[in-house]
Each structure stands twice: as C-alpha cells, then as structure tokens.
Design a protein around this motif. Structure first.
Motif, PDB file in Angstrom:
ATOM      1  N   PRO A  37       0.749  -1.283  -0.134  1.00 37.46           N
ATOM      2  CA  PRO A  37      -0.010   0.053  -0.061  1.00 37.46           C
ATOM      3  C   PRO A  37       0.846   1.199   0.099  1.00 37.46           C
ATOM      4  CG  PRO A  37      -0.153  -1.074   2.079  1.00 37.46           C
ATOM      5  CD  PRO A  37       0.571  -2.018   1.159  1.00 37.46           C
ATOM      6  N   ALA A  38       0.058   2.267  -0.306  1.00 39.94           N
ATOM      7  CA  ALA A  38       0.993   3.705  -0.602  1.00 39.94           C
ATOM      8  C   ALA A  38       1.337   3.998   0.857  1.00 39.94           C
ATOM      9  CB  ALA A  38       0.094   4.651  -1.203  1.00 39.94           C
ATOM     10  N   PRO A  39       2.640   4.804   0.898  1.00 42.87           N
ATOM     11  CA  PRO A  39       3.057   5.015   2.217  1.00 42.87           C
ATOM     12  C   PRO A  39       2.026   6.220   2.862  1.00 42.87           C
ATOM     13  CG  PRO A  39       4.652   5.240   0.648  1.00 42.87           C
ATOM     14  CD  PRO A  39       3.512   4.953  -0.067  1.00 42.87           C
ATOM     15  N   GLY A  40       1.881   6.026   4.173  1.00 45.77           N
ATOM     16  CA  GLY A  40       0.898   6.983   4.762  1.00 45.77           C
ATOM     17  C   GLY A  40      -0.487   6.586   4.751  1.00 45.77           C
ATOM     18  N   GLN A  78      -6.771   1.770   9.107  1.00 36.76           N
ATOM     19  CA  GLN A  78      -8.207   1.329   8.980  1.00 36.76           C
ATOM     20  C   GLN A  78      -8.505   0.925   7.587  1.00 36.76           C
ATOM     21  OE1 GLN A  78      -7.396   3.835  10.166  1.00 36.76           O
ATOM     22  NE2 GLN A  78      -8.577   5.795   9.414  1.00 36.76           N
ATOM     23  N   GLY A  79      -7.737   1.406   6.536  1.00 31.37           N
ATOM     24  CA  GLY A  79      -8.124   1.255   4.989  1.00 31.37           C
ATOM     25  C   GLY A  79      -7.951   2.667   4.407  1.00 31.37           C
ATOM     26  N   LEU A  80      -8.440   2.657   3.108  1.00 28.49           N
ATOM     27  CA  LEU A  80      -8.256   3.878   2.577  1.00 28.49           C
ATOM     28  C   LEU A  80      -9.482   4.786   2.873  1.00 28.49           C
ATOM     29  CD1 LEU A  80      -7.886   2.180  -1.111  1.00 28.49           C
ATOM     30  CD2 LEU A  80      -5.997   2.948   0.350  1.00 28.49           C
ATOM     31  N   SER A  81      -8.920   6.100   2.641  1.00 28.85           N
ATOM     32  CA  SER A  81      -9.854   7.119   3.162  1.00 28.85           C
ATOM     33  C   SER A  81     -10.948   7.289   2.141  1.00 28.85           C
ATOM     34  CB  SER A  81      -8.907   8.404   3.276  1.00 28.85           C
ATOM     35  OG  SER A  81      -8.653   8.878   2.259  1.00 28.85           O
ATOM     36  N   GLU A  82     -11.956   8.149   2.544  1.00 29.00           N
ATOM     37  CA  GLU A  82     -12.800   8.758   1.671  1.00 29.00           C
ATOM     38  C   GLU A  82     -12.516   9.610   0.382  1.00 29.00           C
ATOM     39  OE1 GLU A  82     -16.162  10.655   3.560  1.00 29.00           O
ATOM     40  OE2 GLU A  82     -16.697   8.945   4.692  1.00 29.00           O
ATOM     41  N   ALA A  83     -11.562  10.371   0.717  1.00 28.73           N
ATOM     42  CA  ALA A  83     -10.784  11.298  -0.487  1.00 28.73           C
ATOM     43  C   ALA A  83     -10.000  10.163  -1.222  1.00 28.73           C
ATOM     44  CB  ALA A  83      -9.730  12.240   0.114  1.00 28.73           C
ATOM     45  N   GLU A  84      -9.450   9.161  -0.795  1.00 30.90           N
ATOM     46  CA  GLU A  84      -8.686   8.323  -1.951  1.00 30.90           C
ATOM     47  C   GLU A  84      -9.728   7.445  -2.896  1.00 30.90           C
ATOM     48  OE1 GLU A  84      -4.635   6.941   0.457  1.00 30.90           O
ATOM     49  OE2 GLU A  84      -6.600   6.309   1.282  1.00 30.90           O
ATOM     50  N   ALA A 103      -4.376  -4.920  -0.939  1.00 29.18           N
ATOM     51  CA  ALA A 103      -3.528  -4.758   0.589  1.00 29.18           C
ATOM     52  C   ALA A 103      -4.698  -4.307   1.440  1.00 29.18           C
ATOM     53  CB  ALA A 103      -2.260  -3.863   0.616  1.00 29.18           C
ATOM     54  N   ALA A 104      -5.507  -3.599   1.108  1.00 31.74           N
ATOM     55  CA  ALA A 104      -6.561  -3.148   1.974  1.00 31.74           C
ATOM     56  C   ALA A 104      -7.559  -4.014   2.525  1.00 31.74           C
ATOM     57  CB  ALA A 104      -7.303  -1.741   1.416  1.00 31.74           C
ATOM     58  N   GLN A 105      -7.784  -5.402   1.648  1.00 33.89           N
ATOM     59  CA  GLN A 105      -8.495  -6.366   2.146  1.00 33.89           C
ATOM     60  C   GLN A 105      -8.140  -7.059   3.428  1.00 33.89           C
ATOM     61  OE1 GLN A 105      -9.329  -8.923  -1.230  1.00 33.89           O
ATOM     62  NE2 GLN A 105      -9.484  -7.365  -2.713  1.00 33.89           N
ATOM     63  N   ASP A 106      -6.958  -6.608   3.711  1.00 35.84           N
ATOM     64  CA  ASP A 106      -6.530  -7.660   5.017  1.00 35.84           C
ATOM     65  C   ASP A 106      -6.506  -6.505   6.183  1.00 35.84           C
ATOM     66  OD1 ASP A 106      -5.869  -9.994   3.443  1.00 35.84           O
ATOM     67  OD2 ASP A 106      -3.773  -9.180   2.845  1.00 35.84           O
ATOM     68  N   VAL A 107      -6.916  -5.486   5.940  1.00 34.67           N
ATOM     69  CA  VAL A 107      -7.139  -4.415   7.170  1.00 34.67           C
ATOM     70  C   VAL A 107      -7.915  -5.108   8.227  1.00 34.67           C
ATOM     71  CG1 VAL A 107      -7.738  -2.043   7.903  1.00 34.67           C
ATOM     72  CG2 VAL A 107      -6.449  -2.701   5.804  1.00 34.67           C
ATOM     73  N   ASN A 108      -7.474  -5.046   9.545  1.00 34.90           N
ATOM     74  CA  ASN A 108      -8.447  -5.190  10.767  1.00 34.90           C
ATOM     75  C   ASN A 108      -8.627  -6.769  10.717  1.00 34.90           C
ATOM     76  OD1 ASN A 108      -8.626  -2.437  11.468  1.00 34.90           O
ATOM     77  ND2 ASN A 108     -10.584  -2.460  10.093  1.00 34.90           N
ATOM     78  N   ALA A 124     -16.481  -3.506   7.000  1.00 36.28           N
ATOM     79  CA  ALA A 124     -16.728  -2.527   6.015  1.00 36.28           C
ATOM     80  C   ALA A 124     -15.613  -2.016   5.081  1.00 36.28           C
ATOM     81  CB  ALA A 124     -17.517  -1.348   6.622  1.00 36.28           C
ATOM     82  N   PRO A 125     -14.596  -1.580   5.680  1.00 35.92           N
ATOM     83  CA  PRO A 125     -13.364  -1.230   4.914  1.00 35.92           C
ATOM     84  C   PRO A 125     -12.917  -2.394   4.080  1.00 35.92           C
ATOM     85  CG  PRO A 125     -13.026  -0.455   7.072  1.00 35.92           C
ATOM     86  CD  PRO A 125     -14.258  -1.453   6.998  1.00 35.92           C
ATOM     87  N   GLN A 126     -12.939  -3.824   4.480  1.00 38.52           N
ATOM     88  CA  GLN A 126     -12.750  -4.810   3.550  1.00 38.52           C
ATOM     89  C   GLN A 126     -13.681  -4.938   2.254  1.00 38.52           C
ATOM     90  OE1 GLN A 126     -12.314  -8.508   6.063  1.00 38.52           O
ATOM     91  NE2 GLN A 126     -10.320  -7.895   6.617  1.00 38.52           N
ATOM     92  N   LEU A 127     -14.873  -4.745   2.442  1.00 38.32           N
ATOM     93  CA  LEU A 127     -15.761  -5.087   1.362  1.00 38.32           C
ATOM     94  C   LEU A 127     -15.854  -4.032   0.445  1.00 38.32           C
ATOM     95  CD1 LEU A 127     -19.031  -6.292   3.582  1.00 38.32           C
ATOM     96  CD2 LEU A 127     -17.461  -7.602   2.201  1.00 38.32           C
ATOM     97  N   ALA A 128     -15.468  -2.609   0.855  1.00 37.03           N
ATOM     98  CA  ALA A 128     -15.238  -1.619   0.008  1.00 37.03           C
ATOM     99  C   ALA A 128     -14.138  -1.905  -0.955  1.00 37.03           C
ATOM    100  CB  ALA A 128     -15.118  -0.423   0.688  1.00 37.03           C
TER     101      ALA A 128
END
Length: 841
Positions: free
Chosen positions: A40-43, A47-53, A94-99, A143-147
């Motif tokens: 995933p991108a640095p920073g 909890q996953g990607l933000s709404e802005a991303e 990578a965000a699918q493995d969050v939490n 929810a972040p995983q599903l998104a």
C-alpha cells in the motif's frame, strides 16, 4: 521489440555470468517494482483507504471506462491508464487484509456464544445482547474490507478490458497488409525516407559547425576526443589479437584440459569485449564533439545495443561453432560447416544491429507503410536466408550423432533431438518469413523472423553458460570430462531455462505490463476458502521445515554417536529410539512450518475427509505397513542385527524403515519384506534378547561298537569346544538303532548362535579325528541282493539255451543282474528280494 528483448537478454546474461553475490543486486529493481505494486501507498491509514482516496479512484475509474468505450483512444493512453489502475488495484488488494486480526478475534468470540437460536427459539437476554454487539462490531470492521474488495474487482475488470483491446490491436497490426516491397512502384518511398534521414543528419552537423559556440566547445574537448578516438581504434584493431596472444600463453600453463577450455572461453569473451569497448570509446568521442542533434542523438543512442548485438553474434558463433576441436563443439558437424556457422552467426548479429539502427534513425511511426515495407524487406530477406542455413546446420547434428554410433536411433538424446527440432523450425521460419514480407505482410514477417533470430541467440547463450557451469563444477569437484551430465550442472541449466522464460516472452511480443500482471498474480497467491496462500508462505514453510529437519538430523546423530552408546540399551533399542526421534521430529517440523506459514487447514477438513476414504482404500497396504513399522519400533520383536527367519527367508536384519524391513541373506542378497508380514506372520528370531542357541550334531557308528565309549568321546569333544556353554552342560543321547548305524546326538548350548555353522563344522572335524584314533567305524548304507529264481530271468532274457554247465547258476544270476534296469532293481529291492543291512561285508 528487438531492442526491448535485447535489453532483457543483457540482464539475463549479467545474472548468469556475474558471481552469485551480485545476483540479488541485479534483481533488486524487479523486486522493488513488484513490491511497489503490491504494498500500500506510504501513509495509508491502518483502517483502510480514506474517502478522499476512494473519490480519486472513482474519478480515475470513470475516465478509464470512458477511454475503453472510445475506439479512438490511443494505445499509449490505454497503457498509461492501465499502469495507474494497476497501482490502485494493488492498494485495494492490500486493504482487504485490514483489521483481519481483530475480525478473527470477534468471530471466535461469537462462536464462543454458541450457535444462534433457530426459528421459534430464544436465548438468554444478556447473551443475545452480547451477540448483537459483537455482530455490529464485526460489520463495522468488515466494511473497509468489503469496500476494498468491490474496488479491487472493478479495477480487475478494467485491466482485463484494456489488455483485451491492446491485444486485439496488436493482432490487427500483425495481420495488416502493407504495400508489397517487391513492387518497384513502392521503392521511391523507401529511398525518400533514407534521403530524409541523411539530410536531417547533415543539416544538424552543418548547423553545429556554423555555431561559433559549438566550434569553441569542440576545440576545448579536442584532447579528450582524440584520446577516445585513439583508444577506440586501437581496441578495434588490436584487441582481438592481444587476447589471442594472452590466451595462448595462459593455455600453455594450464595443468588440465578442463582448465585450458575455461581459459580459452574467457579469452574468446575478451576477444569480443575489447572491440566492443573500442566501439563504446568511439561513441563517447562522437558525443564529446557536441555536434550531434536530435536525429544524431537517436542514432548514437542505438549504437551501443547495435554493437552489442553484433559482437554477441560473433562470440556466440565462436562458442557454438568453435574452430578448435579441443573446445568440444556443441554441434557434431565437420570443421567446414562450423566455419560457415561462425560466419552466419556474425552476419545475423549484423542484421539485427542494422535493424536496431533503422528503428532509431527512421522511426516506423513517422514513415509511411510503403517506406517501412521497402526498408524492412531487405533485412527480413537476409535474416531469413541466414536463418534457413543455420537451421540446416542444426539439423545435421542429430544425424551426425547417430552416424557416430553406427546408426543407433537411441544414441541421439533429448537435447540432440531438441536441436534437430529447433533447426527444423528455423528453416521453416527462414523460408516463410521472406515470403510473407514479399506478399505484403511485412509486420507479421518481422514479428516472426527477428524474434526467431534472437531466440536462437538466447538458446546459444544458455547452452554456453550451462557448459561454463559444468566446466567450473568439474574443476571444483575434480570430476572427469563427463561432469557436464552431473546433477549440479543439469540443475543449473534447468534453472537458467526457467529464468529465461520471461525473456522469451518479451522476445515474442508479450508486453511488459502482462508480465508484471503475471508476477503480481504469482505474488498474490491463491485462496482456499478464507485462507490466501502466497509464494512467500511456501518459502517460509520450506525454510522452517528445513530448519526443523536439520535439527532433527543433528539430534539423531548426537544420540546415535554420543549419548546412546554410553547407555546399557542394546543396539536394536538404540536404533528404534533414533528412528522414533526422527519421525517425531519431522512431524513437529511439519506442524511448525504449517503454523508459521499461516496455513489454515481447518478449511480443508471436509475435503481431506472425503479424500481420506478413497485414499484409505487405495493405500491400505501402505498404511498397514506403516503402522506395522511403528509397532516394530515400539515392541521391538525384531531389531537391526537380529538373525530371523520369515517364511522361506532367513538372514540378518539390516534396516527397519517406515514401510519395509531389509533382510540380508547368507547369500549376501537383500530381501525387502513388508512390515505387515513381520507382524501378521510367524517369525523365528534366533537372537532375540540374547545370543545363546542350541546346536544338535547327529552321528552314527557301526553295530558292535561300545556305546558308553562313544558317549564319553562325544562328551569330551563337546565340552572341549570354547563356544559351548557348560551351564547347562552339554549332553550326549543314544537315540536308537538305525537301519545302518547306532544313532547318537550331541546337544549343546552355544554362547553365540551366530557361530552355529562354524561350531558344527569344528565338532564334525573333531569327531572324525577322535573316531580315527579310537578305531571307531562310521558306517555307510549298503545293500546285498539275493535272487530267488535267476533261471526264470535267464530264460526270459535269453530264451532256451540248452543244458547249463557247472556253475551256470552263479553265472546266470550275474548276467541277469547285469540285464536289470533301474526300475527292476527298485521293484526287487522293495518286493521279491531279501534285504540284509549291516556294515562292510
């Protein structure tokens, strides 16, 4: 395409030739790129990607969908979009493995509450409230995983659509019919393109010379330019000669033929490297003048790779078609054809170099189809002719191998047959490529002929590197000349072939993005249920298992050589303990490796249960033998070194493995007995728990011999032997009256039953000696036949012969006895005969 493939070929050559310590450095860019694609991108928030991303992704996705739907979107734009979408896709993966850890904990908590109540059922209020709270937390964490999963699927679909569009466009370009290059009406277009490029170079040079600033810079750089020119010209003119002289001196000092071949190979590489360095010096001198414009820069930029192609063809031709027979040529052809092969290989390198210069100087995108067709056709024609001839030389190799072995078809091995098949393919490409170009399918011909040429060069490089590794292995291991067929060189060749697969793909037109896509999929692994298994998991599994296996073997060695010999445990028990430690250690190592790799086997329980039924029926004998082997190690009815008898097999137990037991018979042959036979059948163990055993020696004496005297003699003989135990003491039995002798038996207990045959022989020798001294006779079987009616036999055999003279009765009996057959003798001895037994008469 050719330049890209050659760059990949250079990378592979560096990885193959450089020391192993540099290989990780050479492969670092690839690994770093792959890591950048997956990580995933640095920073990024935990909890996953933000709404802005996600908003940025939505904008890019809509733009990509519009570009895919628009037929006029250029291929370059699609490639750029694909790269950006691939970056987002990696972030979504990578965000699918969050939490994930927290989610697993919540699921275990929910499971601990028990199954939810069914329809019409209820549960305690506090448990129901707690279940509702945990489910709410679980939904929030998922929810972040599903998104991320939904965005990943969308990116995956866009990448697939872009790849399909680009692939269709490439196929259409290959099948495009250009103006025929053999049509004279199209020749002016090609000549105009050449004239335009030459005019552009001249104008750039004239403009640079007209500039006072450029002229002043040229004067300032003149010493460096002259130095570059001198070095380049000297290396081009004398580099090959210097390396040849140096090679002769070094080979004269070589102690073995293998070292001499390695030195010759190194010097041959220097004969190509020094002229190439001279070419680079000339290119540096040309750049230092400052007189090069845009067109000149494109030309100068293509010269290094073009020179590499030329000198690579020269060097590989010398390796595959060497002039010296002592270099052990790869192809079994005569010297005249090898000389021709060297020339053709160099010319093929020259054609590839000219094509690279053409693409840099005369950009195909800036020329008309007629100009491209006319400019490419001569190169395709020459390359096809050279390829056709090289293919014919390759096809001579299997026939030469069979001829050297008196026409034996099986003499040509797998590699020899592959060389023959490659030669056949080269002749076909060399024949049909120019034909396609002449018709007008110039792009298709170019996409077939030049990749075939570069593929042959890559194959030649792989064979050369494999030969080098075999020679180095032979020097290190001091192996004979057949070391190239040893396991290590063969494995190195196999690894090089696997590493070269991506390079072959690039050569034949596979896009970089497609290879990167395959690499990402490979790194991502595959999913089994809710468990994702990646190659890194397999690597971790192998490392942990290897460490555990090594520790187990070290522990076994310490027990076998240092600990157990100092105990009172017998040899069989020591072997059983060492084997048991080995089985337990391997089992624990496998469990630790599975746990370290994070492989969840619970999802495979149902599949394993279904497969176990079928496997149980198919492998029941193997399982039975395995369990029997465990029983043998635990109960130890049979141990290594025991003398056992199983059925008709008798011998010493040499090894007890998981499935079978090895018994070495007294004929020095190994018999493999399944362990189940040792458990289910009767086994006679002559040395179980102790080495004592009984020996019975039978002996007969003539009738009339003093039996008490015989008993004393045999007792003295038994007690005198050192291997006979005196507690219990040996004893002699008078067993009975035989048909020919008085029968005695010596029964003794031996201290070591393994010497039973030796003791039996010693006692027999001593009995023969003592009986001879005491005058005791050992009888042998004897039969006397008395015929009741010899006259009848005489008349039956010889007819009526008149009156018999005196003594005829005795003579008749003698003659009748001589006329009897073996069957008659047997019948007489059993029926109409009187038998008397005894000693000598």
């Amino acid at each position: 395409m050719v330049a890209r493939a050659l760059r990949a070929l250079v990378i592979l050559a560096c990885l193959a030739v450089l020391p192993p310590a540099l290989a990780p450095w050479a492969g670092a860019p690839v690994g770093s790129v792959a890591q950048a694609q997956v990580s995933p991108a640095p920073g990024a928030p935990a909890q996953g990607l933000s709404e802005a991303e996600y908003a940025q992704w939505e904008t890019l996705a809509r733009r990509a969908e519009a570009a895919v739907a628009e037929p006029d979107t250029t291929t370059l734009s699609l490639e750029q979009l694909r790269g950006r979408i691939s970056d987002w896709r990696a972030r979504f993966l990578a965000a699918q493995d969050v939490n994930q850890a927290r989610i697993e904990t919540l699921r275990s908590q929910i499971d601990a509450l028990g199954p939810p109540p069914g329809e019409g059922e209820s549960e305690a209020e506090d448990i129901a409230q707690r279940r509702q709270e945990l489910n709410a937390q679980l939904d929030e964490l998922r929810a972040p995983q599903l998104a991320a999963e939904e965005a990943f699927r969308r990116a995956e679909g866009l990448v697939s659509q872009i790849d399909r569009i680009i692939g269709e466009r490439q196929a259409d370009a290959l099948l495009q019919l250009w103006p025929s290059p053999v049509n004279p009406a199209n020749w002016p277009a090609g000549l105009d393109a050449l004239a335009g490029a030459a005019s552009a170079l001249w104008e750039e040079l004239d403009s640079a010379l007209a500039s006072p600033t450029r002229r002043d810079e040229l004067g300032d750089r003149l010493p460096a330019i002259l130095a570059y020119l001198a070095a380049g010209l000297v290396l081009l003119a004398r580099g090959r000669h210097w390396m040849a002289v140096l090679g002769q001196r070094l080979r004269a000092r070589a102690r073995t033929a293998r070292v001499e071949r390695l030195l010759e190979l190194a010097m041959s590489l220097g004969q190509a490297a020094l002229p190439f360095a001279g070419l680079l010096a000339l290119i540096a001198a040309l750049r230092a003048t400052g007189m090069v414009g845009l067109t000149g820069n494109a030309l100068v930029g293509a010269l290094p790779l073009a020179g590499l192609a030329l000198f690579a063809g020269y060097w590989l031709g010398g390796r595959i078609f060497p002039a010296d027979e002592a270099a052990r040529p790869v192809l079994h052809i005569d010297p005249e054809h090898r000389r021709e092969g060297r020339l053709h290989a160099t010319l093929l390198g020259l054609v590839v170099a000219i094509d690279m210069v053409r693409q840099a100087l005369l950009s195909p995108a800036a020329q008309s189809d007629a100009a491209n067709s006319v400019l490419v056709f001569p190169l395709v024609l020459v390359a096809g002719a050279l390829l056709f001839r090289v293919g014919q030389l390759m096809r001579r190799h299997p026939a030469a191998v069979r001829a050297e072995n008196q026409g034996d078809e099986s003499a040509a091995g797998f590699t020899d047959r592959l060389i023959g098949m490659g030669g056949r393919a080269a002749t076909i490409v060399g024949l049909f490529g120019p034909v396609l170009a002449a018709v007008g399918y110039v792009a298709a011909a170019q996409a077939i002929v030049f990749p075939a040429v570069i593929s042959l060069g890559l194959i030649a490089l792989l064979m050369t590197v494999q030969r080098i590794s075999a020679e180095i292995y032979g020097v290190i291991m001091r192996a004979p000349d057949e070391a190239e067929d040893a396991l290590v060189p063969v494995l190195i060749g196999f690894a090089l072939a696997l590493l070269s697969a991506p390079v072959f793909a690039l050569i034949w037109g596979v896009r970089d993005a497609q290879l990167l896509e395959l690499w990402q999929r490979f790194r991502g692994g595959f999913a089994i249920g809710e468990t994702r298994i990646a190659p890194s998991d397999f690597l971790l599994f192998a490392v942990v298992f290897a460490v555990g296996y090594t520790i187990t073997r070290i522990l076994q060695g310490a027990l076998r050589s240092s600990v157990l010999p100092k105990t009172r445990m017998d040899k069989g028990g020591q072997n059983a303990l060492v084997s048991g430690v080995g089985y337990i250690g391997i089992f624990i190592a496998a469990l630790l490796a599975i746990n370290s790799a994070g492989i969840d086997l619970s999802s495979l329980a149902i599949v394993a249960g279904a497969l176990s039924v079928g496997i149980g029926f198919g492998l029941q004998n193997i399982v039975s033998n395995f369990v029997s082997g465990i029983i043998l190690l635990v109960e130890r009815p049979v141990s290594e070194g025991d003398w056992i008898e199983v059925g008709t097999t008798m011998g010493i137990v040499k090894a007890i493995s998981v499935r079978s037991t090895v018994i070495e018979t007294f004929d020095r042959t190994d018999v493999i007995v399944p362990n189940a036979d040792l458990i289910s059948n009767s086994v006679t163990n002559w040395t179980h728990h102790n080495l004592t055993g009984r020996l019975i020696v039978k002996v007969g004496v003539a009738y009339g011999t003093d039996t008490r005297k015989i008993e004393r003699i045999l007792t003295d003989i038994a007690e005198a032997h050192p291997m006979v135990s005196l507690k219990p003491e040996p004893y002699v039995l008078f067993r009975g009256f035989g048909g020919d002798a008085l029968e005695f038996e010596i029964r003794v207990i031996l201290r070591d039953v393994n010497f039973i045959l030796k003791v039996h022989s010693d006692i027999n020798h001593e009995i023969a000696r003592r009986f001879a001294e005491e005058g005791v006779e050992i009888p042998f079987a004897q039969r006397d036949l008395w015929l009741r009616n010899p006259e009848t036999l005489w008349s039956g055999q010889a007819g009526d012969r008149g009156p018999r003279p005196p003594g005829a009765e005795v003579a008749t009996a003698r003659e009748a006895r001589g006329a009897l057959t073996a069957e008659d003798m047997a019948e007489l001895s059993s029926g109409d005969s009187d038998t008397d037994s005894g000693g000598d008469r």
